[in-house]
Design an enzyme around this catalytic site. Sequence first.
Site, PDB file in Angstrom:
ATOM      1  N   ILE A 106       0.747  -1.162  -0.161  1.00 35.30           N
ATOM      2  CA  ILE A 106       0.197  -0.020   0.109  1.00 35.30           C
ATOM      3  C   ILE A 106       0.845   1.263   0.070  1.00 35.30           C
ATOM      4  O   ILE A 106       0.348   2.236  -0.145  1.00 35.30           O
ATOM      5  CB  ILE A 106      -1.080  -0.194   1.239  1.00 35.30           C
ATOM      6  CG1 ILE A 106      -0.240  -0.290   2.465  1.00 35.30           C
ATOM      7  CG2 ILE A 106      -2.172  -1.109   0.927  1.00 35.30           C
ATOM      8  CD1 ILE A 106      -1.129  -0.053   3.751  1.00 35.30           C
TER       9      ILE A 106
ATOM     10  N   GLY B 245       8.628   3.948   0.039  1.00 31.34           N
ATOM     11  CA  GLY B 245       9.205   5.112   0.470  1.00 31.34           C
ATOM     12  C   GLY B 245      10.515   4.735   0.237  1.00 31.34           C
ATOM     13  O   GLY B 245      10.925   4.033  -0.513  1.00 31.34           O
TER      14      GLY B 245
ATOM     15  N   VAL C 180       5.375  -0.553   2.622  1.00 24.99           N
ATOM     16  CA  VAL C 180       4.084  -0.619   3.676  1.00 24.99           C
ATOM     17  C   VAL C 180       3.426  -1.450   3.172  1.00 24.99           C
ATOM     18  O   VAL C 180       2.826  -1.313   1.867  1.00 24.99           O
ATOM     19  CB  VAL C 180       3.472   0.548   4.240  1.00 24.99           C
ATOM     20  CG1 VAL C 180       2.578   0.597   5.049  1.00 24.99           C
ATOM     21  CG2 VAL C 180       4.862   1.688   4.609  1.00 24.99           C
TER      22      VAL C 180
ATOM     23  N   LYS D 165       5.442  -2.018   7.944  1.00 22.79           N
ATOM     24  CA  LYS D 165       6.442  -1.440   7.385  1.00 22.79           C
ATOM     25  C   LYS D 165       7.699  -2.322   7.363  1.00 22.79           C
ATOM     26  O   LYS D 165       8.059  -2.685   8.592  1.00 22.79           O
ATOM     27  CB  LYS D 165       6.870  -0.110   7.968  1.00 22.79           C
ATOM     28  CG  LYS D 165       7.660   0.741   7.176  1.00 22.79           C
ATOM     29  CD  LYS D 165       7.706   2.217   7.785  1.00 22.79           C
ATOM     30  CE  LYS D 165       8.365   2.453   9.159  1.00 22.79           C
ATOM     31  NZ  LYS D 165       8.362   3.761   9.351  1.00 22.79           N
TER      32      LYS D 165
ATOM     33  N   ASP E 196      10.565  14.779   9.833  1.00 24.18           N
ATOM     34  CA  ASP E 196      10.116  14.688   8.706  1.00 24.18           C
ATOM     35  C   ASP E 196       8.723  14.848   8.660  1.00 24.18           C
ATOM     36  O   ASP E 196       8.124  14.027   8.127  1.00 24.18           O
ATOM     37  CB  ASP E 196      10.567  13.415   8.312  1.00 24.18           C
ATOM     38  CG  ASP E 196      10.496  13.179   6.581  1.00 24.18           C
ATOM     39  OD1 ASP E 196      10.530  13.995   5.929  1.00 24.18           O
ATOM     40  OD2 ASP E 196      10.235  11.916   6.122  1.00 24.18           O
TER      41      ASP E 196
END
Length: 286
Positions: free
Chosen positions: A19, A22, A27, A42, A140
């Site tokens: 889904i 990064g 993930v 993750k 972040d």
Amino acid sequence: MPLSAGDILNGHYRIETEIGRGAFGRVYRARDTKLDRPVAIKELLKGDADLASAGFDDYALRFEREARIVAGLQHPAIVPVYDFGEDNSQPYLVMSLMSGGSLEDRLRQGPMPLVETERIIGRLAPALDAAHQRGVIHRDLKPANILFDQWNEPYLTDFGIVKLTGGSGDLATLTTIGGIIGTPAYMSPEQVQGGDIDGRSDIYSLGVILFQMLSGRLPFDATTPIGLAFKHVSEPIPSIQAMSGVRLPPEYQPVINKSMAKLPDDRYPTAVALARDLTRLVHGSG
């Protein structure tokens, strides 16, 4: 190797589908067959080239650190971490599944309604302050790291590069600039310059997000990540009212200016202070 549908982790986490992806991993939507509930997993990919170039050598330690940090925060607007482990030496985190998508998804549709903007900022601000009070700086904060559950409630997530004060893609993607890790579109000036940072760095990032929610676009643009990052250092804060298609009373600009001030001392001291000013503007009360 990345996980695939049908894979089983730790004997009871069954992978369903990917889904998200990064700079440092993927993930997945999965099901905890022991508790019969959906979860998000993750996975940090040890062989990822971006991860290696960023200098993360101890992958398991990094993930375990994130799990312990988030578990310690325990705030209702921070995505909870349920479990941590390794599968074939690949570290993974098991988290609550946020099925409502991300703020990044919603911002692709343009500016957000004022009432919804105020609601989201108002819920996230106490969570951010709670993290700061525990000595945790996110570093972040961006729309991709703000997720929604099935009831449309927003949550902060991805504390993987947090700074403990006690202890390559597009320009809105996590990257490294001279050893500084973060997302250029949302970095505070002091983070860009590699200086000391505290919770007010996250408040700057929250101000950038607020600017984007109100206008439908980022305050700065550039052709390279480093060029974009240094605009946060050198360029004046744009007038949100001057942007085409944006219709806001001038009273909103001072909130933007104070949240995105170049110097930390000129910013809101807390995220809740920012949220209170926004509430006063939207609802005429505080």
